[in-house]
Design an enzyme around this catalytic site. Structure first.
Site, PDB file in Angstrom:
ATOM      1  N   TYR A  48       0.435  -7.805  -6.992  1.00 12.46           N
ATOM      2  CA  TYR A  48       0.693  -6.988  -8.175  1.00 12.46           C
ATOM      3  C   TYR A  48       2.110  -7.217  -8.726  1.00 12.46           C
ATOM      4  CZ  TYR A  48      -3.512  -4.726  -6.438  1.00 12.46           C
ATOM      5  OH  TYR A  48      -4.796  -4.476  -5.990  1.00 12.46           O
ATOM      6  N   TYR A  79      -7.735  -0.060 -11.535  1.00  9.88           N
ATOM      7  CA  TYR A  79      -6.870   1.045 -11.079  1.00  9.88           C
ATOM      8  C   TYR A  79      -5.430   0.605 -10.849  1.00  9.88           C
ATOM      9  CZ  TYR A  79      -5.706   0.101  -6.182  1.00  9.88           C
ATOM     10  OH  TYR A  79      -5.137  -0.393  -5.041  1.00  9.88           O
ATOM     11  N   ARG A  80      -5.142  -0.664 -11.023  1.00 12.91           N
ATOM     12  CA  ARG A  80      -3.827  -1.174 -10.658  1.00 12.91           C
ATOM     13  C   ARG A  80      -3.706  -2.545 -11.303  1.00 12.91           C
ATOM     14  NH1 ARG A  80      -2.455  -1.115  -4.234  1.00 12.91           N
ATOM     15  NH2 ARG A  80      -0.212  -1.469  -4.270  1.00 12.91           N
TER      16      ARG A  80
END
Lengths: 132, 521
Positions: B93, B469-470
């Protein structure tokens, strides 16, 4: 299966199991565990190469399966060079470079994580472990 | 020095003045500006884009809230964008890298105090720099009877993962759900304790989540409204018994029935932890590499996957779960679970001791018992110089949704030449899908292809009605744009809060697609 579960739910089986489970957890807690609150603690990092190796390296570089660094080194260099602490060819300057720059799947470590002084100790440990 | 990345609004002279003031606060040792020897470690080595896009101008490592307050005064004075990280291990991420080049990374790794562990009530209070390994080792040394719930990589931050809405594999796997009490430093330097912690005489700061008035902790997760400097997190008391198990399934299409069977078991908590169905390659990476089975270009063909399954004695899908509690309860629950799984043809069952040479079994059994490790990083060994970014959509926990997500992702991945490496978890009521897009990071063309593939996946899932969600740094805006109901009302509200709490926009500009007014397009 879904219908059977729905019927069990109606019959309160799941609720009973859940209550039992939570009760058991609570009982286990109250019967077995200390009530002390642990005092404030600092995750201190000793300047000890062997300890630093355990703290930062061993999770990926320990011997045996399940250690991604060991697996990669075995593929790239051969099984005789797969385990860092069994290497006879590691130079301190190489260790320091890899830690700060990263290599292949290994990301680099920042100076906020491993200080320059700690890195010296770690590199010294890995470059001399098989010679001592 | 001419190539030095700088904050957008600062001249070199202004930047150097700001750095000089930061050195007065932190000393020489905790202000990093050397691009080669210090700041290259702040790269996201798994990014699909070039390093220069995320090259920080500096990094600073405070050790206390007081130092953060002083840093914020400098940031406001010069309008320095600060990008906050905890242990900096949010790989897939973005890792420790900032959203844009020139930001100053506010690196909280050195705020690493375990402030409290309460054995009676089962909680810990930690700072951002405490990793799962740190907390686990601390509890072990104290012979604590409390478990942690680690994310798969144990070097991650307990606080950082929680504030990113991360998950683990014990019954306490929804990390934000286990949050109780938070300390936040706002952009103006004021310090806030949330919930009961804000009551002057409170002794329940980490026992009761809400207190009097709005519950605001969520505002400081996946956001840039403040700097979270401390959290309370509930820890699971060690249960009287623990039995991990694995069930393998031979066919890709079994995912439908697995999900249908597992969803009600999870909803009713007969499966109390994250019910995880792992794809073949994900598990296989613990023991083999792609080259051992396929030397061609593109995804490994079905014949290779079949051979891997036979050689490693694993399924196309591999379900991992665990029983917790007193033996009679586990015995009773297992009867129900076994009957449910046996309804799926081809199911094979494994328990402790059945797979002594399988590191995939071992690390899963450890994670479900709260023992941190790094085994999952072996997935990057699937290809030569492996890297990954993760695509993580959410859907209802149904067989139809699981298959739709799986086939959509698999087909798109194959179109772009990548293998499907994924897992599905029934969180509680929802299906959590994680697709690990693994690529060779030394191959520029492959990185570019991975980048394009990821963007397409977001588009595909938006059309299907699935949200992520991310997000990786490079895709935060694209995913934020899919949360568009009512003319983007939610993100408009986020921006109003951002402007109110951080009018100069110095805190992590662009985090999750939330930008200060001066940088909004």
């Amino acid at each position: 299966m879904a219908r059977e579960l729905a019927e069990m739910m109606k019959a309160g089986v799941f609720r009973a199991l859940l209550v039992t489970f939570i009760t058991c957890l609570l009982l286990s807690c109250s019967e077995k565990q200390s009530v002390d609150t642990v005092a404030v603690a600092k995750a201190e990092v000793p300047i000890d190469g062997a300890e630093l190796y355990k703290q930062y390296c061993i999770a990926c570089h320990a011997e045996g399966p399940g250690h991604p660094g060991t697996m990669r080194l075995g593929i790239r260099l051969g099984e005789d060079k797969a385990v860092l602490t069994k290497r006879t060819d590691l130079q301190a300057v190489y260790v320091k470079t890899i830690v700060r720059q990263g290599i292949l799947l290994m990301p680099p470590f920042r100076p906020s994580e491993i200080s320059d002084a700690e890195l010296e100790a770690l590199a010294e440990y890995l470059s001399t472990i098989t010679k001592t | 020095m001419s190539d030095k990345a700088l904050p957008e609004s600062l001249t070199l002279e202004q930047f150097e003045s700001a750095v000089a003031e930061l050195r007065e606060i932190l000393g020489q040792d905790r202000v990093y500006t050397d691009d080669i020897n210090e700041l290259r470690a702040y790269r996201d080595v798994y990014a699909t884009t070039k390093d220069e896009l995320h090259m920080p101008s500096a990094a600073i490592a405070p050790e206390s809230v007081e130092e953060i307050q002083k840093i914020l005064a400098v940031a406001r004075k010069y309008v320095v964008p600060l990008w906050t990280i905890s242990t900096g291990k949010n790989f897939a991420y973005g890792g420790p890298a900032p959203r844009k080049a020139g930001y100053v990374v506010l690196d909280l790794k050195r705020m690493n105090r375990i402030i409290e562990v309460n054995e009676k009530y089962g909680y810990a209070v930690v700072e951002p720099g405490v990793s799962y390994f740190d907390l686990y080792n601390y509890l072990q040394a104290k012979k604590s009877k409390l478990w942690i719930d680690p994310a798969a990589p144990g070097w991650g931050s307990v606080l950082g993962n929680l504030t990113e809405h991360g998950a683990g594999y014990t019954p306490y796997g929804d990390h934000f759900l286990m949050n109780c009490g938070m300390q936040v430093v706002l952009a103006d330097g004021s310090v806030v304790e949330t919930g009961m912690g804000s009551a002057s005489t409170s002794n329940t700061a980490h026992l009761h989540k809400y207190g009097h008035g709005p519950a605001v902790e969520g505002l400081f997760t996946q956001s840039n409204f403040g700097i979270v400097t401390k959290i309370g997190i509930w820890l699971m008391p060690e249960p009287p018994g623990y039995r991990p198990y694995m069930v393998t399934f031979p066919k890709e299409e079994d995912l439908y029935q697995i999900t249908e069977v597992v969803a009600p078991l999870r909803l009713n908590m007969l499966i109390p932890n994250a019910a995880t169905t792992v794809g073949l390659i994900w598990d296989a990476c613990q023991r083999v590499t792609k080259k051992q089975y396929y030397l061609g270009k593109g995804p490994a063909p079905p014949s290779a996957l079949k051979k891997i399954a036979e050689d490693l004695n694993i399924g196309m899908w591999n379900f991992y779960g665990a029983l917790y509690g007193p033996p009679p309860l586990m015995d009773n629950n297992w009867k129900i679970l076994e009957e449910a799984f046996r309804s799926i043809p081809g199911a094979k069952f494994y328990f402790e001791g059945d797979r002594p040479d399988d590191p995939a079994w071992k690390y899963r059994a450890q994670l479900m018992q709260g023992i941190p490790n790094m085994a999952e990083f072996s997935i990057m060994n699937w290809v030569g110089s492996g890297a990954h970014i993760d695509f993580a959509p959410r859907s209802p926990a149904t067989g139809e949704d699981a298959m739709k997500q799986f086939t959509t992702i698999r087909d798109r991945a194959h179109e772009y030449g990548f293998d499907y490496i994924g897992e599905f978890l029934v969180g509680w009521r929802e299906l959590l899908d994680v697709f690990m897009l693994v690529f060779d990071r030394t191959d520029d063309e492959e990185r570019q292809r991975a980048h394009e593939c990821f963007g397409k996946l977001i588009e595909d899932h938006a059309k299907l009605g699935y949200g992520e969600y991310r997000a990786h740094l490079d895709f935060m805006d694209q995913i934020a744009a899919t949360y568009s109901w009512n003319d983007g009302a939610l993100w408009k509200m986020h921006h109003r809060i951002k402007d109110a709490l951080d009018p100069q926009g110095v805190l992590s500009p662009g985090k999750m697609g939330i930008w200060p007014e001066s940088l909004r397009k």
